[in-house]
Motif scaffolding. Structure first.
Motif, PDB file in Angstrom:
ATOM      1  N   MET A   1       0.834  -1.211   0.000  1.00 38.56           N
ATOM      2  CA  MET A   1       0.000   0.000   0.000  1.00 38.56           C
ATOM      3  C   MET A   1       0.864   1.255   0.000  1.00 38.56           C
ATOM      4  SD  MET A   1      -3.168   0.824   2.506  1.00 38.56           S
ATOM      5  CE  MET A   1      -4.227  -0.392   1.785  1.00 38.56           C
TER       6      MET A   1
ATOM      7  N   GLU B   1      -2.249   6.206  -0.034  1.00 38.64           N
ATOM      8  CA  GLU B   1      -3.477   5.407   0.051  1.00 38.64           C
ATOM      9  C   GLU B   1      -3.847   5.129   1.509  1.00 38.64           C
ATOM     10  OE1 GLU B   1      -3.500   2.306  -3.606  1.00 38.64           O
ATOM     11  OE2 GLU B   1      -1.759   2.143  -2.276  1.00 38.64           O
ATOM     12  N   GLN B   2      -2.867   5.328   2.399  1.00 39.06           N
ATOM     13  CA  GLN B   2      -3.091   4.960   3.798  1.00 39.06           C
ATOM     14  C   GLN B   2      -3.166   6.159   4.741  1.00 39.06           C
ATOM     15  OE1 GLN B   2      -0.181   2.251   5.433  1.00 39.06           O
ATOM     16  NE2 GLN B   2      -1.520   1.627   7.083  1.00 39.06           N
TER      17      GLN B   2
END
Ligand SMILES: Cc1ncc(C[n+]2csc(CCOP(=O)(O)OP(=O)(O)O)c2C)c(N)n1
Ligand SMILES: [Mg+2]
Length: 346
Positions: free
Chosen positions: A184, A188-189
């Protein structure tokens, strides 16, 4: 290992030597794992050497570190013997944990390495516990937690930040932001550019540092160490990059080869530092060759040591599980039963 005085010529060469040793350790594990000599799972840290060496170069053997699943570089930079560290990965009884831990559980209290932690985020509360001990004993050592960028999304990491901040513990949290958490991407996190922005919510300083620059990491960490001893924790975010996949064998569909090559070509912490020291004539080509040969010899010897050591026998699985002089459990039970009858109701 001892502290590095990084603003001297000898200190700079020592920082380079330690980064070369960490790189050689990881390259060796990569090759030996590919050949099937190392069991289990390995996570490598090539590209992140300046963080490990910059941080650990400010610490003495009395200071403690806690680490993550990607712990080899931290361990070697903290001063663990490459022979015993590699033997641990080989599951040999000469390893730091008698071959029963492997890559994700290497620990050595004598060298101030409280342990690699395969549970993402667990390095943070462990360092808080160590820091509480230091505060309680009025000691002059600190605890450093290496924490991944992905781990900062875990609840226990925030509990650790909050406790360390509230109690003013001698702890430094080093967030190693290598842009990925498994497959990831960072964006995106997380909804921030800099993870240290969260330091404000704990009322502690948060500093971003170039994790590819060993001197910058060292200087930021040296300040944070002083602050830890006088006042309390700091969050440091070292921006870095890992060259290998999340684990060995990771097909890496989440990034391009060009991206990795770009970092290797332009941002490599070892290559750039070597060039800098050559240009400044602190290092000669001959010195550089000698350092490279030295670390290669160290790792060749470590491979021989690991290969020739005995495997941990299956019966050793029960060692170190139960304390030998365990207090008499039955005596405890009956004492509790006696006390219980006098507690009454509240
Ligand atoms: C509590 C927990 N959740 C999930 C995992 C699976 N896992 C292992 S490593 C990892 C990603 C960690 O990313 P980061 O903290 O950025 O460290 P990096 O791998 O980049 O060094 C995950 C999710 C785990 N080991 N523990
Ligand atoms: Mg990461």
């Amino acid at each position: 290992m001892t502290e590095i005085d990084i603003h001297t010529d000898d200190g700079k060469i020592e920082a380079l030597r330690r980064m070369l040793l960490v790189r050689e350790f990881e390259d060796t594990v990569q090759d030996r794992f590919a050949d099937g000599e190392i069991p289990g799972f390995v996570h490598l840290s090539q590209g992140q050497e300046a963080v490990a060496v910059g941080v650990c170069g400010t610490l003495t053997v009395d200071d403690y570190i806690t680490s993550t699943h990607r712990a080899h570089g931290h361990s070697i930079a903290k001063g663990l013997d490459p022979d015993r560290a590699l033997a641990e990965l080989y599951a040999k009884e000469t390893g730091y944990c008698d071959g029963k831990g492997g890559s994700m559980h290497v620990a050595s209290l004598d060298e101030g390495m409280l342990g690699a932690q395969p549970i993402v985020g667990a390095s943070a509360p462990l360092a808080v516990g160590a820091g509480l001990t230091a505060q309680y004993e009025d000691a002059d050592w600190i605890a450093v937690a290496f924490v991944g960028d992905g781990a900062t999304a875990a609840g226990q990491v925030h509990e650790a930040f909050n406790l360390a901040a509230t109690w003013g513990l001698p702890v430094v949290f080093v967030i190693e932001n290598n842009r990925y958490s498994e497959g990831m991407r960072f964006d995106e996190q997380h909804n921030v550019d800099d993870l240290v922005d969260m330091a404000a919510s704990y009322g502690v300083p948060g500093e971003v540092v170039d994790g590819q620059d060993v001197e910058a990491v060292h200087d930021e960490m040296a300040e944070a160490k002083e602050r830890a001893l006088d006042d309390g924790p700091t969050l440091i975010e070292a921006k870095t990059y890992r060259y290998r996949g999340h684990f060995e064998g990771d097909p890496q569909p989440y990034r391009t080869e060009e991206e990795v090559e770009e970092w290797k070509e332009n941002r490599d912490p070892i290559r750039n530092y070597t060039e800098e020291l050559l240009e400044e004539e602190i290092l000669s080509e001959a010195d550089h060759e000698a350092l490279r040969s030295e670390v290669e010899a160290v790792m060749e010897e470590a491979v021989t040591f690991a290969r020739e050591s005995e495997e941990a026998p299956p019966s050793a699985a029960y060692d170190d599980v139960f304390v030998e002089d365990a207090p008499d459990v039955e005596a405890h039970r009956s004492r509790l039963a006696r006390e219980e009858s006098s507690w009454g109701t509240y």
